[in-house]
Motif scaffolding. Structure first.
Motif, PDB file in Angstrom:
ATOM      1  N   ARG A 102     -40.775  29.673 -10.121  1.00 29.50           N
ATOM      2  CA  ARG A 102     -41.638  30.385 -11.071  1.00 29.50           C
ATOM      3  C   ARG A 102     -42.658  29.434 -11.694  1.00 29.50           C
ATOM      4  O   ARG A 102     -43.783  29.815 -11.985  1.00 29.50           O
ATOM      5  N   VAL A 133     -46.658  30.222 -11.602  1.00 29.74           N
ATOM      6  CA  VAL A 133     -47.458  30.379 -12.811  1.00 29.74           C
ATOM      7  C   VAL A 133     -48.494  29.258 -12.939  1.00 29.74           C
ATOM      8  O   VAL A 133     -49.614  29.474 -13.382  1.00 29.74           O
ATOM      9  N   ARG A 138     -47.044  27.179 -20.001  1.00 28.73           N
ATOM     10  CA  ARG A 138     -46.699  28.469 -19.388  1.00 28.73           C
ATOM     11  C   ARG A 138     -45.714  28.265 -18.245  1.00 28.73           C
ATOM     12  O   ARG A 138     -44.742  29.002 -18.089  1.00 28.73           O
ATOM     13  N   ARG A 183     -42.297  27.561 -19.620  1.00 27.26           N
ATOM     14  CA  ARG A 183     -41.678  28.745 -20.194  1.00 27.26           C
ATOM     15  C   ARG A 183     -41.161  29.688 -19.099  1.00 27.26           C
ATOM     16  O   ARG A 183     -40.234  30.458 -19.312  1.00 27.26           O
ATOM     17  N   ALA A 184     -41.800  29.640 -17.928  1.00 26.76           N
ATOM     18  CA  ALA A 184     -41.426  30.552 -16.848  1.00 26.76           C
ATOM     19  C   ALA A 184     -40.137  30.133 -16.157  1.00 26.76           C
ATOM     20  O   ALA A 184     -39.588  30.884 -15.359  1.00 26.76           O
ATOM     21  N   PRO A 197     -36.577  29.961 -15.311  1.00 23.55           N
ATOM     22  CA  PRO A 197     -35.394  30.714 -15.710  1.00 23.55           C
ATOM     23  C   PRO A 197     -34.211  29.811 -16.062  1.00 23.55           C
ATOM     24  O   PRO A 197     -33.364  30.192 -16.862  1.00 23.55           O
ATOM     25  N   GLU A 198     -34.152  28.636 -15.481  1.00 23.44           N
ATOM     26  CA  GLU A 198     -33.018  27.743 -15.746  1.00 23.44           C
ATOM     27  C   GLU A 198     -33.245  26.910 -17.005  1.00 23.44           C
ATOM     28  O   GLU A 198     -32.347  26.206 -17.459  1.00 23.44           O
ATOM     29  N   ARG A 199     -34.465  26.943 -17.525  1.00 17.80           N
ATOM     30  CA  ARG A 199     -34.847  26.138 -18.702  1.00 17.80           C
ATOM     31  C   ARG A 199     -34.634  24.650 -18.480  1.00 17.80           C
ATOM     32  O   ARG A 199     -34.040  23.955 -19.309  1.00 17.80           O
TER      33      ARG A 199
END
Ligand code: HEM
Ligand code: SF4
Lengths: 79, 414
Positions: free
Chosen positions: A15, A19, A49, A52-53, A55-57
């Motif tokens: 991701r 992005v 951005r 932030r995208a 998912p696993e942080r």
């Protein structure tokens, strides 16, 4: 501004790359190919951005005065 | 409560106030078109982690509802194991496993390494034209008819054709695979599931034997040429991987497309929004993946662990409900609302899971969904639910549309 990536915990969602394609490069397996990089002044919003995208942080932003562009410490460089 | 029944007895580690006596899947199915709005409400009425005495034909399980807890669980495969959670090998009395799905780290990575390079965003880019062409053919066949059985005419054949193409298997076997997908995943009759699992494994084993004798450039031949720990894969490993791609890659896409198109048929203004600005389609795909998540996985607890109020014991089962995670109001404002402009698609959702088992087909699935929307919206006039039909939703196994008929106005002069 600096990006630090806990790349061992990357799960290959891609991701970040979707992005912010020019910043977060993927390897041949589709996982993040860098452990971090310095962000150029104009690219900070994009870098945020992308982080932030995730998912696993696993993409972390370290705020510090940005390096001026063209000092050889910019995108895609392994730390 | 019947404490004699083994499956429905409440274990002693579950406090009474966390027991919620309802069957999530049956309740969602009964809610029909309202299912996801109803699921969003569970965040208001349920404890953060609750326990249900049964789920379909499955025994009692913990259900965490918060995205935060689910992320923590998925990112800790040592405590929450994926081993042995599908019924297929057991039904057949065989001992292969669905790899990498049912394999825990560190071995998981060895299987995953075989698949990853085949499914990267770059590889998917290379498939774009094939996907477009297959979708175009299917849509051109129905665009002028003004009406379709969405599942039979598009949602089933589309991912099946892509799957066969990807595997390098004969496209002519599409009807066979469509039939198998339906009976294997959607049937609640163990005999039907067993018979079909036997047919599918028979087909795959024959294919493996053929490729061994006569290697081609298909997926099975690729696996035959691959190695794990410096040795070739066994026939059981080959079978498990092939079988997994089959159950992972077909029905999931069919179900997701069905939910997307029901949403667009019911919400003409959002259909118009995408027709007016197709650049919103990738964000719309993300938002609908979030709003209409279809997969419920499970994990087995490998050691006693405390999460919030829940004291989980070794051997307990935990449900991972991607729809509950994605409807969590702590993460998404007004989660029941489908909004294509929501954070421009940048708020991550859990539709493809988190952690090491993250859907390896996620990039392919996203591309299929995007192309399906793009082509439908260019080739087919505004569509709606067909008069005289009622969409039917089913939340058993993988959630999806059992029945979906669409209609649209066809211009006479063409
Ligand atoms: C919209 C469509 C899809 C959805 C919602 C979906 C969802 C998921 C989810 C939630 C998982 C994780 C399971 C777990 O954590 O236990 C998963 C795993 C997997 N998916 Fe998908 N999937 C989709 C499409 C596909 C496609 C198109 C393929 C292949 C061509 C595929 C192949 C797989 C495989 C092989 C795994 C196992 C990965 C592993 O265990 O490491 N999926 N999928
Ligand atoms: S979004 Fe996160 S998990 Fe995904 S590829 Fe980028 S760093 Fe890895």
């Amino acid at each position: 501004m600096k990006i630090i990536i806990d790349n061992k915990a990357c799960a290959g969602h891609a991701r970040c790359n979707e992005v912010a394609p020019g910043l977060y490069e993927l390897d041949d397996n589709g996982y993040i190919s860098t452990a971090g990089f310095d962000v150029e002044v104009g690219q900070q919003a994009l870098a945020r951005r992308g982080a932030r995208a995730c998912p696993e942080r696993v993409i972390h932003i370290v705020d510090e005065p940005a390096n001026p562009p063209g000092n050889g410490l910019n995108k895609g460089q392994k730390q | 409560m019947n404490t004699d029944s083994v499956t429905n007895a409440i274990p002693s580690n579950v406090p009474a106030h966390l027991v919620q006596d309802f069957d999530l899947w049956a309740a969602l199915t009964a809610q029909g078109e309202n299912a996801y709005a109803w699921a969003a409400k569970l965040h208001e009425s349920m404890p953060p982690i609750f326990w249900v005495p049964s789920l379909g034909f499955l025994p009692g399980t913990w259900i965490p509802r918060r995205s935060k807890d689910l992320r923590r669980i998925l990112q800790d495969p040592e405590t929450f194991s994926s081993a042995g959670l599908t019924p297929y090998p057991m039904l057949l009395g065989e001992s292969w496993r669905l790899a990498p799905l049912e394999v825990d780290p560190p071995v998981h990575a060895k299987y995953r390494a075989l698949l990853n390079p085949l499914f990267t965003p770059k590889k998917v880019n290379a498939l774009e034209e094939d996907i477009r062409q297959l979708a175009t053919q299917l849509i051109d066949d129905i665009a002028q008819t003004g009406r379709c059985d969405f599942n039979e005419d598009f949602a089933k054949p589309f991912p099946t054709l892509i799957f066969l193409k990807l595997m390098g298997w004969p496209l002519a076997d599409r009807p066979l695979f469509q039939h198998w997908t339906q009976t294997l995943i959607k049937s609640s009759d163990p005999q039907v599931v067993t018979d079909n699992a036997r047919e599918i494994t028979g087909w795959i084993r024959a294919r493996i034997a053929e490729c061994r004798a006569n290697p081609g450039d298909d997926f099975t031949s690729y696996l035959l040429a691959s190695q794990i720990d410096g040795r070739p894969l066994t026939d059981d490993e080959m079978l498990g991987i092939n079988f997994l791609i089959f159950i992972g890659g077909l029905d999931t896409v069919t179900s997701t497309i069905g939910l997307f198109f029901r949403h667009l048929a019911r919400n003409p203004e959002q259909q118009a929004q995408l027709r007016a600005d197709p650049s919103l389609i990738p964000d719309a795909v993300e938002e609908m993946l979030r709003s209409y998540s279809i997969v419920n996985m499970r994990r087995t607890v490998t050691r006693d662990v405390q999460i919030g109020e829940a004291t989980m014991k070794k051997g307990d089962i935990v449900l991972i409900s991607t729809e509950l995670a994605n409807l969590d109001p702590e993460v998404f404002d007004q989660p029941e609302k489908v909004d294509f402009l929501r954070s421009a698609g940048h708020a991550p959702h859990m539709a493809f899971s988190y952690g090491v088992h993250r859907c390896v087909g996620s990039h392919l699935a996203r591309r299929e969904l995007r192309i399906a929307l793009e082509l439908w919206l260019t080739k087919v006039p505004p569509f709606r639910i067909a008069t005289g039909t009622t969409p039917r939703f089913n939340a058993f196994g993988i959630f999806g549309m059992e029945e979906l008929h669409l209609e649209w106005d066809v211009e006479e002069t063409r």
